[in-house]
Motif scaffolding. Sequence first.
Motif, PDB file in Angstrom:
ATOM      1  N   ILE A   1       1.015  -1.102  -0.038  1.00  0.00           N
ATOM      2  CA  ILE A   1       0.135   0.152   0.007  1.00  0.00           C
ATOM      3  C   ILE A   1       0.840   1.173   0.019  1.00  0.00           C
ATOM      4  N   PRO A   2       0.272   2.381  -0.368  1.00  0.00           N
ATOM      5  CA  PRO A   2       0.961   3.542  -0.468  1.00  0.00           C
ATOM      6  C   PRO A   2       1.771   3.899   1.038  1.00  0.00           C
ATOM      7  N   GLY A   3       3.132   4.155   0.912  1.00  0.00           N
ATOM      8  CA  GLY A   3       3.787   4.524   2.308  1.00  0.00           C
ATOM      9  C   GLY A   3       4.839   3.196   2.653  1.00  0.00           C
ATOM     10  N   VAL A   4       4.355   1.919   1.936  1.00  0.00           N
ATOM     11  CA  VAL A   4       5.295   0.737   2.484  1.00  0.00           C
ATOM     12  C   VAL A   4       6.277   0.550   1.600  1.00  0.00           C
ATOM     13  N   ASP A   5       7.553   0.772   1.725  1.00  0.00           N
ATOM     14  CA  ASP A   5       8.509   0.797   0.709  1.00  0.00           C
ATOM     15  C   ASP A   5       9.091  -0.778   0.476  1.00  0.00           C
ATOM     16  N   VAL A   6       9.152  -1.518   1.597  1.00  0.00           N
ATOM     17  CA  VAL A   6       9.844  -2.762   1.210  1.00  0.00           C
ATOM     18  C   VAL A   6       8.795  -3.730   2.314  1.00  0.00           C
ATOM     19  N   ILE A   7       8.826  -4.972   1.832  1.00  0.00           N
ATOM     20  CA  ILE A   7       8.036  -6.005   2.608  1.00  0.00           C
ATOM     21  C   ILE A   7       8.927  -7.259   2.780  1.00  0.00           C
ATOM     22  N   ILE A   8       9.524  -7.287   3.847  1.00  0.00           N
ATOM     23  CA  ILE A   8      10.521  -8.546   4.163  1.00  0.00           C
ATOM     24  C   ILE A   8       9.498  -9.598   4.635  1.00  0.00           C
ATOM     25  N   ASP A   9       9.571 -10.618   3.456  1.00  0.00           N
ATOM     26  CA  ASP A   9       8.327 -11.760   3.704  1.00  0.00           C
ATOM     27  C   ASP A   9       8.760 -13.046   4.002  1.00  0.00           C
ATOM     28  N   GLY A  10       7.837 -13.828   4.566  1.00  0.00           N
ATOM     29  CA  GLY A  10       8.149 -15.424   4.755  1.00  0.00           C
ATOM     30  C   GLY A  10       7.112 -16.080   4.745  1.00  0.00           C
ATOM     31  N   HIS A  11       6.964 -17.286   5.213  1.00  0.00           N
ATOM     32  CA  HIS A  11       5.961 -18.270   5.420  1.00  0.00           C
ATOM     33  C   HIS A  11       5.776 -19.211   4.046  1.00  0.00           C
ATOM     34  N   SER A  12       5.806 -18.760   3.067  1.00  0.00           N
ATOM     35  CA  SER A  12       5.564 -19.712   1.738  1.00  0.00           C
ATOM     36  C   SER A  12       7.033 -20.268   1.348  1.00  0.00           C
ATOM     37  N   HIS A  13       7.949 -19.850   1.788  1.00  0.00           N
ATOM     38  CA  HIS A  13       9.480 -20.743   1.407  1.00  0.00           C
ATOM     39  C   HIS A  13       9.741 -20.213  -0.076  1.00  0.00           C
ATOM     40  N   THR A  14       9.158 -19.040  -0.504  1.00  0.00           N
ATOM     41  CA  THR A  14       9.461 -18.522  -1.662  1.00  0.00           C
ATOM     42  C   THR A  14      10.832 -17.872  -1.873  1.00  0.00           C
ATOM     43  N   LYS A  15      11.519 -18.529  -3.128  1.00  0.00           N
ATOM     44  CA  LYS A  15      12.888 -17.842  -3.608  1.00  0.00           C
ATOM     45  C   LYS A  15      12.700 -16.838  -4.337  1.00  0.00           C
TER      46      LYS A  15
END
Length: 541
Positions: free
Chosen positions: A223-237
């Motif tokens: 959403i506007p204002g979020v620069d980066v999402i450091i993510d996990g859970h799905s084990h996606t590379k």
Amino acid sequence: MKKYTVKITAVLLFIALGITQAPLTSAEESSNTASLTIIHVNDRHGRMEADPFISQIVRDLKAEGKNTLLLDAGDALHGQIAANLTEGESMAELMNAVGYDAMVTGNHEFTYGIDRLLELSEMMDFPMLAANVKKDGKAVFKPYEIFDLNGIRAGVFGIATPETREASDPRIMEGLTFEDPAKTAALMVEALKNEDCGIIIALAHLGDNQVSLPENKSDVLAIPGVDVIIDGHSHTKLENGRTVSNTLIVQTGEYGQNIGVVEIAVRGGDVSKTARLIEVNEALAADGVITGKITELNKSVESMTKEVVGYTPFPLLGGRAEVRTDDTNLSNLITDSMRYATGADIAIISGGNIRAGIPSGDITMGHVLTVMPYSNLLVTMELEGSVILEALEHGVSLYPEHEGLFIQFSGLTVLFNPDSEPGGRIKSVMTADGSELEKERKYTVVTLEFLAAGGDGYTMLSDGKNIVYHGGDAEAFVDYLKSNPVIKDKAEDRIKTAGLSADTNETVSPKTGNSHNILYLPAVTVISLGGVIIYLRNKKA
């Protein structure tokens, strides 16, 4: 809990880490430019092998005067022996030694129960974040942390997956709610902008599983204002991340096989960001202090894990993709051990409760605890055939996705058609004596306490009658191994698929399969293994 405030004097960012970057020009140097490097990991599941390399990378960056943040996107505190036997404390100690700046709660962080998780958060020198987790309506964890860097004020907020409720033992979820990720993110952006944060980072454990509800995927945080999402859970590379609505989403894969690097540069009002992965291998420099710390932590459980409890002439298959789409020789062996221990007609588990395979040769207690880390008690109950059929339908409902709810069993041979709609995929069910499963007949079923409580969506099992609790799943498996069962090199094809033949348009008939000969013994109580009784609370598939 210690606040982690970083003050570094770097103005320009260039990072080698095995990757060449052109130096900044004098014109760039004279402009107002501030930079930040984020080092990140996700879904390590108690694995420590990457931390010496992570630590050295961060140390080198800081020695060069670079602004850095080290973030963990969840599922760190549970999964391997040293972590499990200390109920997460070994991982907390290691992360303190490495110098993590923040982490978000993954669904596996709740494995030991909320009280233990709060204890672990107090042991940490960095904040555990989760803005959307509430207990009885009140915030459980810190929602965000602000880092004052040279030229940058960065806000990091945490978002936990609402899928935690289905993926964890329902009993430990009592009183916990997981609020809507997107709505929570909007509130966090507003709060962090009010705190004058120039960069806003979502530290999330949501992932991009195809079977997840759209509102539970990481894209909703873009959403506007979020620069980066450091993510996990799905084990996606994600080699270079992916961009959604000008928000960079990154994820490293799984098990510490890669280290994520996000580079952010702020020039005036513009924010640019790039992402890359560093593969973990022996060519990377390692922090010797952290290597020594890992050796120390592993030695604390070494004597128990080396105990030999069986032998297999063949590799026993328990890989994620293997046990979440088909039966294997290991899943056959485990479910057979459950019937052996309890005398049940049928054994049922979910594939996600099998966490690894076992190589050929001696089977050690360490292998067993790696395969079955959750210390579930076995539970027997009476169920009508119609309820068993409902459980089977649920267990193949998401096939061919590699989902933990995929069903494994003993005492049955099942034919299903993956081309049929979920809920109507099961075409035939045969019991161990060769007869068809009767919908109105009562059968004794053994399962895990996690599933008996409705975990992994097996809510139909929570209505079982004449419930009896027995010993642990790992203990039953060890006892079965010591009985010298016949170990096969291949699965028995207890789960068979049927469809239309491309040549004849005729339905493919099920193959005839043989089940193990099961020796029925009286129900057992808790069994001591080498004089040690393990009580690790909670489970997850």
